[in-house]
Scaffold this motif. Structure first.
Motif, PDB file in Angstrom:
ATOM      1  N   SER A 196       0.816  -1.223   0.000  1.00 15.32           N
ATOM      2  CA  SER A 196       0.000   0.000   0.000  1.00 15.32           C
ATOM      3  C   SER A 196       0.847   1.269   0.000  1.00 15.32           C
ATOM      4  CB  SER A 196      -0.947   0.004   1.196  1.00 15.32           C
ATOM      5  OG  SER A 196      -0.223   0.097   2.411  1.00 15.32           O
ATOM      6  N   THR A 197       2.099   1.162   0.381  1.00 17.50           N
ATOM      7  CA  THR A 197       2.978   2.333   0.380  1.00 17.50           C
ATOM      8  C   THR A 197       4.054   2.215  -0.700  1.00 17.50           C
ATOM      9  OG1 THR A 197       4.358   1.322   2.102  1.00 17.50           O
ATOM     10  CG2 THR A 197       2.611   2.808   2.818  1.00 17.50           C
ATOM     11  N   GLY A 198       3.855   1.289  -1.620  1.00 18.81           N
ATOM     12  CA  GLY A 198       4.784   1.128  -2.728  1.00 18.81           C
ATOM     13  C   GLY A 198       4.355   1.931  -3.941  1.00 18.81           C
ATOM     14  N   ARG A 199       4.569   1.362  -5.110  1.00 23.85           N
ATOM     15  CA  ARG A 199       4.189   2.030  -6.359  1.00 23.85           C
ATOM     16  C   ARG A 199       2.783   1.557  -6.730  1.00 23.85           C
ATOM     17  NH1 ARG A 199       5.774   2.139 -12.128  1.00 23.85           N
ATOM     18  NH2 ARG A 199       6.133   4.339 -12.648  1.00 23.85           N
ATOM     19  N   VAL A 200       1.830   2.474  -6.714  1.00 22.03           N
ATOM     20  CA  VAL A 200       0.408   2.141  -6.831  1.00 22.03           C
ATOM     21  C   VAL A 200      -0.143   2.612  -8.174  1.00 22.03           C
ATOM     22  CG1 VAL A 200      -1.876   2.493  -5.839  1.00 22.03           C
ATOM     23  CG2 VAL A 200       0.108   2.238  -4.336  1.00 22.03           C
ATOM     24  N   LEU A 213      -4.849  -5.698 -17.256  1.00 18.68           N
ATOM     25  CA  LEU A 213      -4.417  -5.123 -15.989  1.00 18.68           C
ATOM     26  C   LEU A 213      -3.496  -6.086 -15.239  1.00 18.68           C
ATOM     27  CD1 LEU A 213      -4.621  -2.796 -13.939  1.00 18.68           C
ATOM     28  CD2 LEU A 213      -6.621  -3.960 -12.966  1.00 18.68           C
ATOM     29  N   ILE A 214      -3.846  -7.360 -15.224  1.00 21.04           N
ATOM     30  CA  ILE A 214      -3.026  -8.362 -14.544  1.00 21.04           C
ATOM     31  C   ILE A 214      -1.642  -8.431 -15.176  1.00 21.04           C
ATOM     32  CG2 ILE A 214      -2.761 -10.843 -14.174  1.00 21.04           C
ATOM     33  CD1 ILE A 214      -5.903 -10.878 -13.867  1.00 21.04           C
ATOM     34  N   ASN A 215      -1.581  -8.418 -16.496  1.00 22.16           N
ATOM     35  CA  ASN A 215      -0.288  -8.442 -17.187  1.00 22.16           C
ATOM     36  C   ASN A 215       0.479  -7.143 -16.973  1.00 22.16           C
ATOM     37  OD1 ASN A 215      -0.665 -11.027 -18.256  1.00 22.16           O
ATOM     38  ND2 ASN A 215      -1.798 -10.241 -20.020  1.00 22.16           N
ATOM     39  N   LEU A 216      -0.247  -6.043 -17.018  1.00 19.97           N
ATOM     40  CA  LEU A 216       0.361  -4.720 -16.915  1.00 19.97           C
ATOM     41  C   LEU A 216       0.987  -4.495 -15.545  1.00 19.97           C
ATOM     42  CD1 LEU A 216       0.589  -2.136 -18.693  1.00 19.97           C
ATOM     43  CD2 LEU A 216      -1.557  -1.367 -17.671  1.00 19.97           C
ATOM     44  N   ALA A 217       0.269  -4.888 -14.507  1.00 11.65           N
ATOM     45  CA  ALA A 217       0.699  -4.621 -13.133  1.00 11.65           C
ATOM     46  C   ALA A 217       1.423  -5.807 -12.502  1.00 11.65           C
ATOM     47  CB  ALA A 217      -0.498  -4.221 -12.280  1.00 11.65           C
ATOM     48  N   GLY A 218       1.685  -6.837 -13.292  1.00 12.62           N
ATOM     49  CA  GLY A 218       2.421  -7.977 -12.762  1.00 12.62           C
ATOM     50  C   GLY A 218       1.692  -8.722 -11.667  1.00 12.62           C
ATOM     51  N   ASN A 219       0.353  -8.830 -11.783  1.00 11.70           N
ATOM     52  CA  ASN A 219      -0.457  -9.549 -10.801  1.00 11.70           C
ATOM     53  C   ASN A 219      -0.320  -8.947  -9.396  1.00 11.70           C
ATOM     54  OD1 ASN A 219      -2.381 -11.645 -10.553  1.00 11.70           O
ATOM     55  ND2 ASN A 219      -0.882 -12.964  -9.558  1.00 11.70           N
ATOM     56  N   ALA A 220      -0.197  -7.625  -9.329  1.00 13.27           N
ATOM     57  CA  ALA A 220      -0.070  -6.939  -8.041  1.00 13.27           C
ATOM     58  C   ALA A 220      -1.367  -7.039  -7.237  1.00 13.27           C
ATOM     59  CB  ALA A 220       0.275  -5.465  -8.274  1.00 13.27           C
ATOM     60  N   ALA A 221      -1.244  -6.912  -5.934  1.00  9.74           N
ATOM     61  CA  ALA A 221      -2.416  -6.890  -5.062  1.00  9.74           C
ATOM     62  C   ALA A 221      -3.341  -5.742  -5.463  1.00  9.74           C
ATOM     63  CB  ALA A 221      -1.974  -6.724  -3.609  1.00  9.74           C
ATOM     64  N   PRO A 252       7.434  -1.202 -12.763  1.00 13.14           N
ATOM     65  CA  PRO A 252       6.960  -2.141 -11.740  1.00 13.14           C
ATOM     66  C   PRO A 252       5.868  -1.533 -10.862  1.00 13.14           C
ATOM     67  CG  PRO A 252       9.115  -1.285 -11.155  1.00 13.14           C
ATOM     68  CD  PRO A 252       8.846  -0.820 -12.547  1.00 13.14           C
ATOM     69  N   ILE A 253       4.880  -2.365 -10.504  1.00 11.87           N
ATOM     70  CA  ILE A 253       3.738  -1.931  -9.704  1.00 11.87           C
ATOM     71  C   ILE A 253       3.603  -2.843  -8.491  1.00 11.87           C
ATOM     72  CG2 ILE A 253       1.200  -1.738  -9.663  1.00 11.87           C
ATOM     73  CD1 ILE A 253       2.579   0.509 -11.234  1.00 11.87           C
ATOM     74  N   ASP A 254       3.368  -2.260  -7.326  1.00 17.57           N
ATOM     75  CA  ASP A 254       3.190  -3.026  -6.093  1.00 17.57           C
ATOM     76  C   ASP A 254       1.734  -3.269  -5.749  1.00 17.57           C
ATOM     77  OD1 ASP A 254       6.048  -3.177  -5.259  1.00 17.57           O
ATOM     78  OD2 ASP A 254       5.842  -1.000  -5.169  1.00 17.57           O
ATOM     79  N   ALA A 255       0.848  -2.349  -6.136  1.00 17.13           N
ATOM     80  CA  ALA A 255      -0.567  -2.470  -5.790  1.00 17.13           C
ATOM     81  C   ALA A 255      -1.404  -1.715  -6.806  1.00 17.13           C
ATOM     82  CB  ALA A 255      -0.833  -1.939  -4.385  1.00 17.13           C
ATOM     83  N   VAL A 256      -2.672  -2.108  -6.897  1.00 21.34           N
ATOM     84  CA  VAL A 256      -3.633  -1.474  -7.810  1.00 21.34           C
ATOM     85  C   VAL A 256      -4.838  -1.014  -6.999  1.00 21.34           C
ATOM     86  CG1 VAL A 256      -5.206  -1.841  -9.756  1.00 21.34           C
ATOM     87  CG2 VAL A 256      -2.922  -2.878  -9.787  1.00 21.34           C
ATOM     88  N   TYR A 257      -5.298   0.194  -7.285  1.00 28.07           N
ATOM     89  CA  TYR A 257      -6.543   0.696  -6.695  1.00 28.07           C
ATOM     90  C   TYR A 257      -7.519   0.961  -7.831  1.00 28.07           C
ATOM     91  CZ  TYR A 257      -9.901   3.918  -4.571  1.00 28.07           C
ATOM     92  OH  TYR A 257     -11.055   4.537  -4.158  1.00 28.07           O
ATOM     93  N   ASP A 258      -8.585   0.162  -7.875  1.00 25.31           N
ATOM     94  CA  ASP A 258      -9.591   0.263  -8.943  1.00 25.31           C
ATOM     95  C   ASP A 258     -10.931   0.621  -8.320  1.00 25.31           C
ATOM     96  OD1 ASP A 258     -11.549  -0.141 -10.875  1.00 25.31           O
ATOM     97  OD2 ASP A 258     -10.634  -1.950 -11.695  1.00 25.31           O
ATOM     98  N   ARG A 259     -11.298   1.899  -8.431  1.00 25.57           N
ATOM     99  CA  ARG A 259     -12.590   2.351  -7.928  1.00 25.57           C
ATOM    100  C   ARG A 259     -13.596   2.565  -9.041  1.00 25.57           C
ATOM    101  NH1 ARG A 259     -16.528   6.470  -7.874  1.00 25.57           N
ATOM    102  NH2 ARG A 259     -14.972   7.965  -8.554  1.00 25.57           N
ATOM    103  N   ALA A 260     -13.115   2.925 -10.227  1.00 22.93           N
ATOM    104  CA  ALA A 260     -14.051   3.312 -11.282  1.00 22.93           C
ATOM    105  C   ALA A 260     -13.661   2.778 -12.646  1.00 22.93           C
ATOM    106  CB  ALA A 260     -14.159   4.838 -11.345  1.00 22.93           C
ATOM    107  N   ALA A 261     -12.805   1.753 -12.687  1.00 26.20           N
ATOM    108  CA  ALA A 261     -12.352   1.236 -13.975  1.00 26.20           C
ATOM    109  C   ALA A 261     -13.195   0.053 -14.442  1.00 26.20           C
ATOM    110  CB  ALA A 261     -10.877   0.857 -13.907  1.00 26.20           C
TER     111      ALA A 261
END
Length: 217
Positions: free
Chosen positions: A37-41, A141-149, A116-125
């Motif tokens: 949650s404090t990484g690259r989101v 999205l899974i491929n793009l963000a590397g299956n991030a949380a 590189p992505i550590d987490a994804v926040y999807d509220r309106a996508a």
């Protein structure tokens, strides 16, 4: 939806989906993602959401993707920020300290460009996309963000009572989209129709907002 649909919505300021406050479910549950949650989101289809400022305040390095340049410019102007602007192969990249927004079609954004992505926040996508595009989006999205949380916020309702967007995405839809890659945890689920007069006016009697924690398997 066709790109012109969203461009026109922003140009006409028909943005009922934009919240004038930080989403309360983000405040309540973001820390559930732990160190990520404090990484690259990554915030897909971010618009000009104030949630990105909240994520930044939590220590995250925020990266968004948004089709409408009008929304991207408004985000920085309304915050009094002066971003550096550069080109990428799908549009323009706006960057300030801790916040980077890629303006352009998210489906043209690739992992090497995003980083590189550590987490994804999807509220309106995911709820902005009709079924025909939803599966394509989830896999991208899974491929793009590397299956991030992920922290995912969805709306579900009787789709026959109202045409989207936003579209109804229920628990079965979430399982179909993400169940092969993630363990799914529904953190909350509540009927919010009494607080949403614009949806009552569109014919709904029930509107369920759910918040999901998606943990990579």
């Amino acid at each position: 939806m066709e790109p012109d649909f969203w461009q026109e919505k922003w140009q006409k300021n028909e943005i009922g989906f934009h919240l004038s406050q930080i989403h309360p479910l983000l405040k309540r549950y973001w820390s559930q993602l732990g160190p990520a949650s404090t990484g690259r989101v990554f915030v897909p289809l971010c618009g000009k959401t104030l949630d990105m400022h909240y994520l930044r305040e939590q220590g995250a390095d925020v990266v968004g993707a948004e089709l409408a340049e009008h929304a991207v410019i408004a985000f920085f102007e309304e915050a009094g920020l002066d971003p550096a602007v550069s080109d990428w192969h799908g549009g323009k990249c706006y960057r300030t300290e801790g916040i980077t927004l890629f303006q352009g079609d998210i489906f043209t954004l690739d992992q090497s460009t995003l980083g590189p992505i550590d987490a994804v926040y999807d509220r309106a996508a995911v709820i902005a996309l009709p079924p025909a595009l939803r599966q394509q989006y989830a896999l991208h999205l899974i491929n793009l963000a590397g299956n991030a949380a992920q922290l995912l916020i969805t709306l579900s309702y009787d789709q026959s009572a109202m045409a989207g967007p936003p579209f109804s995405v229920d628990a079965d839809n979430v399982k179909d989209l993400y169940g092969r890659h993630y363990d799914l945890n529904c953190l909350s689920s509540k009927n919010i129709i009494e607080h949403e007069p614009r949806f009552r006016e569109r014919g709904l009697s029930t509107l369920t907002e759910s918040c999901w924690q998606l943990t990579p398997k």
